[in-house]
Each structure stands twice: as structure tokens, then as C-alpha cells.
Design a protein around this motif. Structure first.
Motif, mmCIF file in Angstrom:
data_model
loop_
_atom_site.group_PDB
_atom_site.id
_atom_site.type_symbol
_atom_site.label_atom_id
_atom_site.label_comp_id
_atom_site.label_asym_id
_atom_site.label_seq_id
_atom_site.Cartn_x
_atom_site.Cartn_y
_atom_site.Cartn_z
ATOM 1 N N THR A 172 -10.464 0.608 4.061
ATOM 2 C CA THR A 172 -10.489 -0.799 4.468
ATOM 3 C C THR A 172 -9.441 -1.075 5.536
ATOM 4 N N LEU A 173 -8.253 -0.517 5.377
ATOM 5 C CA LEU A 173 -7.215 -0.710 6.396
ATOM 6 C C LEU A 173 -7.614 -0.075 7.727
ATOM 7 N N VAL A 214 -8.520 1.634 -0.291
ATOM 8 C CA VAL A 214 -7.497 0.886 0.444
ATOM 9 C C VAL A 214 -7.405 1.477 1.850
ATOM 10 N N VAL A 225 -8.279 -5.801 0.286
ATOM 11 C CA VAL A 225 -7.175 -4.880 -0.003
ATOM 12 C C VAL A 225 -6.238 -5.511 -1.030
ATOM 13 N N ALA A 283 0.833 -1.209 0.000
ATOM 14 C CA ALA A 283 0.000 0.000 0.000
ATOM 15 C C ALA A 283 0.865 1.256 0.000
#
Length: 171
Positions: free
Chosen positions: A45-46, A42, A140, A23
Motif C-alpha cells: 500500500t505504501l 503495508v 495503512v 510502520a
């Protein structure tokens, strides 16, 4: 069962490290862009993964943490999020290491995010924690694959087979 959950906690940290490394290679536009994933990006979601892991870790340790919502943004930049993720992963490993077998299979009660009491067994809760991680980490991974064409492999066996013995003498 404790050995199983210890492996999963260590795998979780390893896989998260690989995902965060990938990422970090994204440009900001791709990292933050709404990709129509359940938690949008991304970054979203993280953040969700960290928030829910902190929720469960608080339940495990008796130090409650309740995120204001499942889609809360705990950290608005990747560096801070990455540091918090590593700290949470270390605390999860410590929490699992501190458990004994009877506690793992014993009754475990908590209050849901909606304020409702809930009871199950701790092994089911631990399974939920690691299954939830795998589920959203996979999302992800898919986003990274779509964005770069090359997401890192995060298969369990790439980091977790060093204690296997074909003679059945697993450590």
C-alpha cells in the motif's frame, strides 16, 4: 484555494511521516505479510501511494512518470521507500507552492495510465491527489491498528491549526 492546497500538502507530509514511523516499528513479517488489503500489505500500500503520487507529480511538473502498474513495488525495503516518500512529499509541497490561483482553477489536461487524453481543472486534480493519499493512508492506519493495537493519530487538526484565528484573521 492555494492556501488550502498548501495546507494539504504539508499535512500530507506530516501524516506520511507518522505512518512511516509506525510502520518502521513493525517486524518484517508483519510489514510484508499479505493482510488482504487492496494492495495486500503495508509495504504494498505504501508503494502504491508513492507510485501514484509520482504519477501526479510528474503531471503537475511536466516531468512525466508512468508506473508500469498501480501495484508496482518501487522499493523493496522500508528504508528506501521512506526516503523516496519524504523526497516526493517535499517535491509536492514545492509544486503546490509554485502554483498561482489562476492556474489552480484553470484547465488541466493529461494522459491517463491507459494512454487516454483527459481534461479537468487543476483544483480537482489536487483534490484527487490528497483524497487518494487520505484513502490509502487510512488503509495503512487500519492495518497498523490491527497489527499493533495502536496506530498514531493523524487527524488534520493535530498538525494544521496554527494559522487559525477566532477573530477571522487567519494568516
Amino acid at each position: 484555494m492555494k492556501d488550502h492546497f498548501k495546507r494539504l500538502a504539508r499535512y500530507n507530509k506530516w501524516a506520511n511521516g507518522r505512518i512511516y514511523e509506525a510502520a518502521a516499528a513493525l517486524d518484517a513479517e508483519d510489514y510484508f505479510a499479505d493482510r488482504r488489503a487492496y494492495f495486500k500489505s503495508v509495504h504494498g500500500t505504501l508503494n502504491h501511494l508513492l507510485a501514484i503520487d509520482k504519477l501526479w507529480l510528474g503531471r503537475l511538473t511536466g516531468e512525466p512518470y508512468v508506473p508500469p502498474s498501480p501495484n508496482v513495488i518501487l522499493h523493496d525495503n522500508l528504508d528506501a521507500l521512506r526516503k523516496a516518500r519524504a523526497t516526493c512529499d517535499d517535491h509536492l509541497i514545492e509544486a503546490v507552492d509554485a502554483l498561482d490561483e489562476s492556474t489552480i482553477v484553470g484547465i488541466f489536461s493529461w494522459v491517463t495510465m491507459e494512454g487516454q487524453p483527459y481534461t479537468s481543472t487543476l483544483d480537482r486534480c489536487l483534490t484527487q491527489i490528497f483524497n487518494h493519499q487520505t484513502h490509502h493512508r487510512g488503509q495503512v492506519h487500519t492495518l497498523l491498528s490491527q497489527l499493533t493495537g495502536d496506530a498514531p493519530p493523524i487527524d488534520f487538526f493535530l498538525c494544521m491549526n496554527d494559522d487559525f484565528s477566532p477573530e477571522g484573521e487567519n494568516q
